[in-house]
Scaffold this active site. Structure first.
Site, short mmCIF file in Angstrom:
data_model
loop_
_atom_site.label_atom_id
_atom_site.label_comp_id
_atom_site.label_asym_id
_atom_site.label_seq_id
_atom_site.Cartn_x
_atom_site.Cartn_y
_atom_site.Cartn_z
N HIS A 16 -9.80 -5.09 -2.44
CA HIS A 16 -8.65 -4.28 -2.21
C HIS A 16 -7.38 -4.87 -2.00
CE1 HIS A 16 -7.45 -0.30 -0.11
NE2 HIS A 16 -6.38 -1.28 -0.17
N HIS A 18 -3.32 -4.64 -3.77
CA HIS A 18 -2.35 -3.98 -4.63
C HIS A 18 -1.49 -5.11 -5.26
CE1 HIS A 18 -2.97 -0.02 -3.22
NE2 HIS A 18 -3.47 -0.68 -1.96
N HIS A 196 -8.39 5.50 -1.94
CA HIS A 196 -7.94 5.30 -0.39
C HIS A 196 -8.48 6.71 0.30
CE1 HIS A 196 -5.70 1.94 -1.88
NE2 HIS A 196 -4.86 1.74 -0.88
N GLU A 199 -7.39 6.14 5.84
CA GLU A 199 -6.80 5.08 6.38
C GLU A 199 -5.73 5.71 7.67
OE1 GLU A 199 -3.56 3.74 3.63
OE2 GLU A 199 -3.26 1.97 4.70
N1 ADE Z 1 -0.08 1.31 -1.54
C1 ADE Z 1 0.13 0.08 -1.07
N2 ADE Z 1 -0.65 -0.30 -0.12
C2 ADE Z 1 -1.26 1.00 0.26
C3 ADE Z 1 -1.78 1.13 1.37
N3 ADE Z 1 -2.27 0.46 2.16
N4 ADE Z 1 -2.21 2.85 1.55
C4 ADE Z 1 -1.97 3.57 0.82
N5 ADE Z 1 -1.25 3.20 -0.30
C5 ADE Z 1 -0.82 1.89 -0.62
ZN ZN Z 2 -4.69 -0.22 -0.23
#
Ligand code: ADE
Ligand code: ZN
Length: 335
Positions: A16, A18, A196, A199
């Site tokens: 995970h 980005h 996602h 969260e």
């Molecule tokens: N984009 C980058 N990081 C993120 C995260 N933690 N949650 C949702 N979108 C994201």
């Molecule tokens: Zn993320």
């Protein structure tokens, strides 16, 4: 070997991450200068001190501003290469990288520019360092279904470079069901569905992600512990959770880090993995995430090994390659 050295040396996978969240302030300044983009900060320290977040949206506002310096293929290459160099230093031997094409195409940067820059760096890392990687094309959930369909269309000539689709950005108010049709269409194109969920969003969003989008793994999923039936379902379907400890701390998803849900998840037998999410913004790479939870949650060496084993077991790798990676891990443990 003390625990820090063990965490550093053990071969591991990151599931995970980005790529836009790996943009360190130094590279941000360099690219802004190279591309003639004026930015509202004068020093690296000033920029870093802006990284104080009360919630996910606070972070996303800064994160999307950061993407503005990425214009040319070389910029995406430099960004990705910088991350992969850190993988090498940390003994990360496999990584699954999310990218947010809409944050670039919406600024007039071609899809081709983005994917070519990222994937050329990945190919170089494979050749020179033996690091394998997959790309996950993530749809921005605050944008429309129509916009996601446009990106899906743009991705088609590059299908061979993309393993999976994801769903990220502002979670609250944007349930997975909003993207049911585009996920169905993505699966028809051969992409593996990921998202996602849980969260910041409620457990209902995790249910939707698994029932409606039919995801193969859960990105974050922290809040699943609020619903006993959901925990049972996640176990039954053997879905791994991609947990991001320092991200949770920075975004205040977890109020008290000493009570981070990861330990309870492990104790329940949930398939947890540790990841860095957006390391340039949350104060540490993958190793720092392992160190933080090991210290705060008093994890044993066996628990660290379990987390690392999960990272290979639940990677999108073929069974053959997984076997090789797991054998390498066992070899390391036997030393
Ligand atoms: N984009 C980058 N990081 C993120 C995260 N933690 N949650 C949702 N979108 C994201
Ligand atoms: Zn993320």
């Amino acid at each position: 070997m003390d625990i820090k050295e063990f965490i550093s040396k053990i071969p591991k996978a990151e599931l995970h991450l980005h790529i836009e969240g790996t943009l360190e302030p130094e590279l941000f300044f360099e690219l802004a200068k190279r591309n003639g983009i004026s930015i509202p900060y004068t020093t690296v320290n000033e920029l870093r001190s802006a990284y104080q977040f009360d919630c996910l949206q606070d972070f996303l506002d800064i994160y999307y501003k950061g993407t503005q310096v990425l214009i040319h293929e070389q910029d995406f290459f430099n960004l990705t290469w910088a991350y992969l160099t850190k993988c090498k230093e940390q003994n990360v031997v496999h990584t699954e990288i999310m990218f947010d094409p809409q944050s670039h195409t919406d600024r007039g940067v071609a899809f081709e520019t983005v994917i070519n820059g990222i994937s050329k760096a990945c190919q170089k890392a494979k050749q020179e360092c033996g690091i394998s990687s997959f790309l996950i094309m993530s749809y921005l959930r605050h944008l429309s279904e129509e916009s996601a369909f446009e990106i899906l269309e743009m991705s088609k000539p590059f299908k061979h470079l993309i393993k999976a689709v994801g769903l990220d950005s502002s979670e609250l108010g944007h349930p997975p069901s909003k993207f049911q049709r585009v996920f169905d269409a993505s699966v028809k194109e051969g992409y593996i569905p990921l998202a996602h969920a849980g969260e910041e969003g409620p457990t209902e969003y995790i249910w939707e992600a698994i029932d409606i989008l039919k995801i193969h793994r859960i990105d974050h999923g922290n809040r699943c512990l609020e619903d006993e039936k959901l925990i049972q379902e996640i176990m039954k379907r053997d879905l791994a959770l991609k947990i991001c400890p320092l991200s949770n701390k920075a975004l205040q998803v977890v109020k008290d880090f000493k009570n981070h849900p990861l330990k309870k998840m492990l104790d329940l037998g949930l398939k947890v993995t540790v990841n860095s999410d957006d390391p340039a913004y949350f104060g540490g790479q993958l190793i720092a995430n392992f160190e933080a939870i090991t210290e705060e949650l008093n994890l044993s060496k066996d628990e660290i090994v379990q987390l690392v084993r999960n990272s290979f077991q639940y990677a999108l790798l073929s069974e053959d390659v997984k076997k090789i990676r797991l054998e390498e891990l066992d070899k390391f443990l036997a030393i």
